[in-house]
Design a protein around this motif. Sequence first.
Motif, short mmCIF file in Angstrom:
data_model
loop_
_atom_site.label_atom_id
_atom_site.label_comp_id
_atom_site.label_asym_id
_atom_site.label_seq_id
_atom_site.Cartn_x
_atom_site.Cartn_y
_atom_site.Cartn_z
N ASP A 95 -2.52 -3.69 -13.82
CA ASP A 95 -2.09 -2.47 -13.14
C ASP A 95 -1.95 -2.69 -11.64
O ASP A 95 -1.17 -2.02 -10.98
CB ASP A 95 -3.09 -1.34 -13.39
CG ASP A 95 -3.05 -0.86 -14.82
OD1 ASP A 95 -2.02 -1.10 -15.49
OD2 ASP A 95 -4.03 -0.24 -15.27
N GLU A 96 -2.72 -3.62 -11.10
CA GLU A 96 -2.70 -3.83 -9.66
C GLU A 96 -1.94 -5.08 -9.24
O GLU A 96 -1.62 -5.26 -8.07
CB GLU A 96 -4.14 -3.90 -9.13
CG GLU A 96 -4.22 -3.73 -7.63
CD GLU A 96 -5.64 -3.73 -7.12
OE1 GLU A 96 -6.10 -4.79 -6.69
OE2 GLU A 96 -6.27 -2.66 -7.16
N GLU B 1 -2.43 4.19 -3.31
CA GLU B 1 -2.46 3.14 -4.33
C GLU B 1 -2.20 1.80 -3.65
O GLU B 1 -1.63 1.75 -2.57
CB GLU B 1 -1.37 3.37 -5.40
CG GLU B 1 -1.60 4.57 -6.28
CD GLU B 1 -2.72 4.41 -7.28
OE1 GLU B 1 -3.10 3.25 -7.58
OE2 GLU B 1 -3.22 5.43 -7.76
N ARG B 2 -2.62 0.74 -4.30
CA ARG B 2 -2.40 -0.61 -3.77
C ARG B 2 -1.84 -1.49 -4.88
O ARG B 2 -2.24 -1.39 -6.05
CB ARG B 2 -3.70 -1.21 -3.27
CG ARG B 2 -3.49 -2.54 -2.57
CD ARG B 2 -4.78 -3.08 -2.10
NE ARG B 2 -5.27 -3.97 -3.15
CZ ARG B 2 -6.21 -4.87 -2.96
NH1 ARG B 2 -6.80 -4.97 -1.80
NH2 ARG B 2 -6.60 -5.65 -3.93
N LEU B 3 -0.91 -2.36 -4.51
CA LEU B 3 -0.27 -3.25 -5.45
C LEU B 3 -0.17 -4.64 -4.83
O LEU B 3 0.12 -4.76 -3.64
CB LEU B 3 1.13 -2.72 -5.78
CG LEU B 3 1.98 -3.57 -6.70
CD1 LEU B 3 1.46 -3.48 -8.13
CD2 LEU B 3 3.43 -3.10 -6.65
N ASN C 147 0.85 -1.19 0.00
CA ASN C 147 0.00 0.00 0.00
C ASN C 147 0.89 1.24 0.00
O ASN C 147 1.81 1.36 0.80
CB ASN C 147 -0.91 0.01 1.23
CG ASN C 147 -1.96 -1.07 1.14
OD1 ASN C 147 -2.72 -1.13 0.19
ND2 ASN C 147 -2.00 -1.95 2.12
N TYR D 295 2.73 6.50 -10.69
CA TYR D 295 1.64 6.96 -9.83
C TYR D 295 1.60 8.48 -9.75
O TYR D 295 0.53 9.09 -9.80
CB TYR D 295 1.78 6.39 -8.42
CG TYR D 295 1.56 4.90 -8.30
CD1 TYR D 295 0.77 4.19 -9.19
CD2 TYR D 295 2.16 4.18 -7.28
CE1 TYR D 295 0.58 2.83 -9.07
CE2 TYR D 295 1.96 2.81 -7.14
CZ TYR D 295 1.17 2.15 -8.04
OH TYR D 295 0.97 0.80 -7.92
#
Length: 178
Positions: free
Chosen positions: A101-102, A85-87, A59, A122
């Motif tokens: 994208d995630e 953003e979250r990955l 995060n 980002y």
Amino acid sequence: MKYLKQYRIPFSGLAAGKHDFEFEINDKFFDCYEHSLVKKGELTAKVSLQKQEGMLIVNFDINGTIKLTCDVCLAEFDAPVSFQERLIVKFVNEEWDQETDEVIILNKTDHELDIATLLYEYINVQVPYYAKCSEQGVNITCDPEMLAKISTEEDTQSDIETENIDPRWAALKNIKNN
């Protein structure tokens, strides 16, 4: 590119659970990317990494200001930026082309996560399509001196256009008025 090495998170030695990191993003960071929309800025990225058995959940909480150029008066101004953003990072043994994208796919032999490109993307996505001092800036307005020059140029251009009207077109404009 040596500067960007500090934006790598070595996750292989970390225990399972939550780990917090903080990264400073400044002008040197943006200088590493030739075609960046943002050339100057002062931001802080707080990165929370949740390590699990077969994946990482990352995060991002990014706050600070970026320098933008006003599209109206061409003045440089500070625009505040604050977003999350979250990955998700998954580990696999073989090649896998289903990244989104995630979700990012890493090999199980990888030992660190390079977030420099992610931070760059980002932040650049946060740049507005149309930058204006009074809309994205805080307590500032467009340069009145520049606005005065723009309005006088528009007036002189419209005067020149009315003086150089072809007489054939002037006759047609009279038909329109009837």
